[in-house]
Design an enzyme around this catalytic site. Structure first.
Site, mmCIF file in Angstrom:
data_model
loop_
_atom_site.group_PDB
_atom_site.id
_atom_site.type_symbol
_atom_site.label_atom_id
_atom_site.label_comp_id
_atom_site.label_asym_id
_atom_site.label_seq_id
_atom_site.Cartn_x
_atom_site.Cartn_y
_atom_site.Cartn_z
ATOM 1 N N ASN A 149 0.873 -1.170 0.000
ATOM 2 C CA ASN A 149 0.000 0.000 0.000
ATOM 3 C C ASN A 149 0.914 1.225 0.000
ATOM 4 O O ASN A 149 1.466 1.592 1.030
ATOM 5 C CB ASN A 149 -0.888 -0.029 1.251
ATOM 6 C CG ASN A 149 -1.688 1.253 1.437
ATOM 7 O OD1 ASN A 149 -1.764 2.072 0.523
ATOM 8 N ND2 ASN A 149 -2.266 1.423 2.613
ATOM 9 N N TRP A 150 1.068 1.806 -1.189
ATOM 10 C CA TRP A 150 2.028 2.913 -1.310
ATOM 11 C C TRP A 150 1.515 4.197 -0.655
ATOM 12 O O TRP A 150 2.269 5.162 -0.518
ATOM 13 C CB TRP A 150 2.342 3.182 -2.786
ATOM 14 C CG TRP A 150 3.106 2.084 -3.468
ATOM 15 C CD1 TRP A 150 3.607 0.934 -2.891
ATOM 16 C CD2 TRP A 150 3.455 2.016 -4.862
ATOM 17 N NE1 TRP A 150 4.248 0.170 -3.844
ATOM 18 C CE2 TRP A 150 4.170 0.811 -5.059
ATOM 19 C CE3 TRP A 150 3.245 2.848 -5.957
ATOM 20 C CZ2 TRP A 150 4.656 0.422 -6.303
ATOM 21 C CZ3 TRP A 150 3.734 2.468 -7.201
ATOM 22 C CH2 TRP A 150 4.432 1.268 -7.369
ATOM 23 N N LYS A 151 0.242 4.242 -0.329
ATOM 24 C CA LYS A 151 -0.369 5.469 0.215
ATOM 25 C C LYS A 151 -0.078 6.643 -0.722
ATOM 26 O O LYS A 151 0.051 6.423 -1.922
ATOM 27 C CB LYS A 151 0.108 5.714 1.649
ATOM 28 C CG LYS A 151 -0.105 4.464 2.510
ATOM 29 C CD LYS A 151 0.032 4.706 3.983
ATOM 30 C CE LYS A 151 -0.172 3.385 4.719
ATOM 31 N NZ LYS A 151 -0.210 3.550 6.170
ATOM 32 N N GLY B 217 2.784 -0.984 4.246
ATOM 33 C CA GLY B 217 2.849 0.435 3.911
ATOM 34 C C GLY B 217 4.285 0.865 3.662
ATOM 35 O O GLY B 217 4.865 0.600 2.610
ATOM 36 N N GLU C 5 -7.002 4.877 7.506
ATOM 37 C CA GLU C 5 -6.792 6.300 7.194
ATOM 38 C C GLU C 5 -8.020 6.888 6.505
ATOM 39 O O GLU C 5 -8.342 8.066 6.670
ATOM 40 C CB GLU C 5 -5.517 6.473 6.360
ATOM 41 C CG GLU C 5 -4.278 6.312 7.240
ATOM 42 C CD GLU C 5 -3.058 5.754 6.553
ATOM 43 O OE1 GLU C 5 -2.968 5.809 5.310
ATOM 44 O OE2 GLU C 5 -2.175 5.228 7.268
ATOM 45 N N HIS D 290 -9.538 1.259 4.511
ATOM 46 C CA HIS D 290 -8.287 1.479 5.252
ATOM 47 C C HIS D 290 -8.555 2.440 6.408
ATOM 48 O O HIS D 290 -9.356 3.370 6.279
ATOM 49 C CB HIS D 290 -7.215 2.045 4.320
ATOM 50 C CG HIS D 290 -5.866 2.067 4.957
ATOM 51 N ND1 HIS D 290 -5.491 3.074 5.815
ATOM 52 C CD2 HIS D 290 -4.846 1.193 4.916
ATOM 53 C CE1 HIS D 290 -4.260 2.810 6.258
ATOM 54 N NE2 HIS D 290 -3.852 1.671 5.728
ATOM 55 N N GLU E 252 -5.588 -4.766 10.449
ATOM 56 C CA GLU E 252 -4.577 -3.735 10.679
ATOM 57 C C GLU E 252 -4.913 -2.979 11.962
ATOM 58 O O GLU E 252 -5.734 -2.050 11.938
ATOM 59 C CB GLU E 252 -4.550 -2.748 9.506
ATOM 60 C CG GLU E 252 -4.229 -3.386 8.166
ATOM 61 C CD GLU E 252 -3.626 -2.380 7.202
ATOM 62 O OE1 GLU E 252 -2.509 -2.626 6.742
ATOM 63 O OE2 GLU E 252 -4.248 -1.345 6.933
ATOM 64 N N SER F 42 3.211 -1.843 10.418
ATOM 65 C CA SER F 42 4.653 -1.885 10.688
ATOM 66 C C SER F 42 5.288 -3.258 10.423
ATOM 67 O O SER F 42 6.167 -3.680 11.158
ATOM 68 C CB SER F 42 4.936 -1.414 12.115
ATOM 69 O OG SER F 42 4.518 -0.064 12.282
ATOM 70 N N GLY G 45 2.191 2.506 10.697
ATOM 71 C CA GLY G 45 3.133 3.608 10.537
ATOM 72 C C GLY G 45 3.802 4.057 11.817
ATOM 73 O O GLY G 45 4.446 5.101 11.858
HETATM 74 P P1 PGA Z 1 2.704 0.474 7.613
HETATM 75 O O1 PGA Z 1 1.237 0.659 6.947
HETATM 76 O O2 PGA Z 1 3.247 -0.833 7.074
HETATM 77 O O3 PGA Z 1 3.483 1.668 7.154
HETATM 78 O O4 PGA Z 1 2.504 0.424 9.078
HETATM 79 C C1 PGA Z 1 0.377 -0.428 6.730
HETATM 80 C C2 PGA Z 1 -0.907 0.050 6.131
HETATM 81 O O5 PGA Z 1 -1.382 1.140 6.507
HETATM 82 O O6 PGA Z 1 -1.497 -0.626 5.265
#
Ligand code: PGA
Length: 254
Positions: free
Chosen positions: A9-11, A233, A97, A95, A167, A212, A173
């Site tokens: 997931n490149w965001k 991520g 976010e 997600h 998640e 993470s 993150g």
């Molecule tokens: P992260 O994000 O690996 O940077 O913790 C995972 C995600 O939000 O899908």
């Protein structure tokens, strides 16, 4: 048994140049991956570029969100038919976010999952509790509510054409990964919730862990019986880190 699956997931990261470099690096390294399905989810604008570079390779791609509507006056939204124009296999939905920053409700996530499936796109359905919810001891209640909202709309068997990503919000993150045991406990709960409705679906559905995941903790997480891979991520933006996580999928395949 279930195939390991690792999705990046490149965001909201990347540029035309970095996308090309990352994918070319991945293509060079894909020869070492034989059992794990690998996918990347770039920002919408880079999907055509990703489709062009990854066509004919074993790397699949998807979006980070999708509209629940088919077409029309929905400024800023992207429809499933548009994703199909660029051969997306997957769409991440729900997600944390998007739930937090864009107010997406359980019902909206369910509608997006249904819209994706109606057009042959596999939704990667994200669920997970906040730190406050974990500390209150309501993790299972929260992920159960989030998942049941989707099942109510698409039906339990439709999960065979979906991927679930657990998640924990506090692990995304932050560098604070759930321990393999903590993650396994919730994955087992999710699989049991599904098994109580349909055992065959529970056996088949891939449940990814996200939050993470790094090269050095992926193998211990993926080695757990109900963890079938990861949604990655930050570590999906570097070729070496992401490919090491994909190799952890191969090393733990059963
Ligand atoms: P992260 O994000 O690996 O940077 O913790 C995972 C995600 O939000 O899908």
């Amino acid at each position: 048994m279930r195939q390991p699956f690792v999705a990046g997931n490149w965001k909201m990261n990347g540029s035309r140049e970095s996308v090309e470099a990352l994918l070319n690096g991945m293509k060079d390294a894909m020869g070492s991956i034989s059992k794990t399905e690998v996918a990347v989810c770039p920002p919408f604008v880079y999907i055509p570029q990703v489709a062009q570079i990854c066509a004919g390779t074993s790397i699949k791609w998807g979006s980070q969100d999708v509209s629940s509507e088919k077409a029309g006056a929905y400024t800023g939204e992207t429809a499933t038919s548009m994703l199909n124009d660029f051969d997306c296999t997957y769409a991440i939905v729900g997600h944390s976010e998007r739930r937090t920053l864009h107010g997406e409700s359980d019902e909206m996530v369910a509608k997006k999952s249904a819209a994706a499936q109606a057009d042959g796109i596999i939704p990667i359905i994200c669920i997970g509790e906040t730190l406050e919810e974990r500390e209150k001891g309501i993790t299972e209640e929260v992920v159960g509510r989030q998942l049941n909202a989707v099942i109510d709309v698409i039906g339990v068997q439709a999960l065979q054409k979906a991927v679930i990503a657990y998640e924990p919000v506090w692990a995304i993150g932050t560098g604070m990964t759930a321990s393999p045991e903590q993650a396994q406990d919730v994955h087992a709960y999710i699989r049991k919730l599904i098994a109580d409705k349909d055992a065959a679906t529970a056996e088949k559905v891939q449940i990814l862990y996200g939050g993470s995941v790094k090269a050095d903790n992926a193998e211990s997480l993926f080695g757990m019986p109900d963890i079938d891979g990861g949604l990655i991520g930050g570590a999906s933006l570097k070729v070496e880190d992401f490919m090491a996580i994909c190799r952890a999928g191969d090393n733990t395949a059963v």
